[in-house]
Design a protein around this motif. Structure first.
Motif, PDB file in Angstrom:
ATOM      1  N   ASN A  10       0.806  -1.217   0.000  1.00 54.41           N
ATOM      2  CA  ASN A  10       0.000   0.000   0.000  1.00 54.41           C
ATOM      3  C   ASN A  10       0.835   1.262   0.000  1.00 54.41           C
ATOM      4  OD1 ASN A  10      -2.501  -1.236  -0.094  1.00 54.41           O
ATOM      5  ND2 ASN A  10      -2.484  -1.626   2.096  1.00 54.41           N
ATOM      6  N   ASP A  16       0.943   6.398  -8.626  1.00 55.66           N
ATOM      7  CA  ASP A  16      -0.025   7.071  -7.754  1.00 55.66           C
ATOM      8  C   ASP A  16       0.108   8.590  -7.860  1.00 55.66           C
ATOM      9  OD1 ASP A  16      -1.090   4.608  -6.436  1.00 55.66           O
ATOM     10  OD2 ASP A  16       1.014   4.451  -5.856  1.00 55.66           O
ATOM     11  N   TYR A  51      -5.186  11.729  -2.392  1.00 60.53           N
ATOM     12  CA  TYR A  51      -5.178  11.073  -3.699  1.00 60.53           C
ATOM     13  C   TYR A  51      -4.584  12.008  -4.744  1.00 60.53           C
ATOM     14  CZ  TYR A  51      -8.550   7.863  -1.524  1.00 60.53           C
ATOM     15  OH  TYR A  51      -9.189   6.985  -0.702  1.00 60.53           O
ATOM     16  N   ASP A  56      -1.343   8.895  -1.149  1.00 58.76           N
ATOM     17  CA  ASP A  56      -2.152   7.754  -0.738  1.00 58.76           C
ATOM     18  C   ASP A  56      -2.667   7.083  -2.002  1.00 58.76           C
ATOM     19  OD1 ASP A  56      -3.364   6.005   0.997  1.00 58.76           O
ATOM     20  OD2 ASP A  56      -4.848   7.427   1.748  1.00 58.76           O
ATOM     21  N   ARG A  57      -2.803   5.784  -1.962  1.00 62.24           N
ATOM     22  CA  ARG A  57      -3.295   5.036  -3.115  1.00 62.24           C
ATOM     23  C   ARG A  57      -4.812   5.140  -3.162  1.00 62.24           C
ATOM     24  NH1 ARG A  57      -0.521  -0.331  -4.445  1.00 62.24           N
ATOM     25  NH2 ARG A  57      -0.588   0.691  -6.447  1.00 62.24           N
ATOM     26  N   PRO A  59      -8.399   3.691  -4.025  1.00 62.18           N
ATOM     27  CA  PRO A  59      -9.062   2.412  -4.310  1.00 62.18           C
ATOM     28  C   PRO A  59      -9.813   2.459  -5.648  1.00 62.18           C
ATOM     29  CG  PRO A  59      -9.542   3.158  -2.074  1.00 62.18           C
ATOM     30  CD  PRO A  59      -8.872   4.297  -2.781  1.00 62.18           C
ATOM     31  N   ALA A  60      -9.936   1.320  -6.281  1.00 63.84           N
ATOM     32  CA  ALA A  60     -10.575   1.242  -7.603  1.00 63.84           C
ATOM     33  C   ALA A  60     -11.982   1.824  -7.609  1.00 63.84           C
ATOM     34  CB  ALA A  60     -10.598  -0.208  -8.083  1.00 63.84           C
TER      35      ALA A  60
END
Length: 108
Positions: A10, A16, A51, A56-57, A59-60
């Motif tokens: 993560n 990203d 984001y 931070d990654r 989410p899909a």
């Protein structure tokens, strides 16, 4: 060329940061505030800003919602992605990006 990879964990990496730059650029092109995008995407503003910053990654499912709010296909965030350490340079080379002066506000 060494690539910062976050595959299998993560920890955010180059992709990203590229995604964040693409989201921020599109939001600015639409003259939308981060608050509006976050609200319409049903995420907290502070989370949305991470984001965009690429810290931070995303989410899909959230990426799908943000892309919907920004009226772009999900693949838009991957367009022009090169395995380069500076995602901002990649974003800046996109033909649809307006030229922003150094004194331009980073807000909406």
């Amino acid at each position: 060329m060494p690539v910062s990879s976050s595959h299998g964990n993560n920890i955010p990496g180059d992709v990203d940061r590229h995604i964040g730059a693409r989201l921020q650029g599109r939001r600015m092109m639409l003259r939308m505030s981060p608050e509006l995008v976050a609200s319409l995407s049903r995420v907290e503003l502070s989370t949305y800003l991470t984001y965009e910053a690429g810290t931070d990654r995303i989410p899909a499912g959230v990426l799908f919602e943000v892309a919907r709010v920004l009226s772009v296909p999900v693949r838009f965030v991957f367009d022009r992605y090169a395995l380069a350490p500076d995602a901002a340079k990649v974003w800046a080379s996109h033909p649809d990006v307006p030229i922003m002066s150094a004194t331009s506000s980073s807000g909406a």
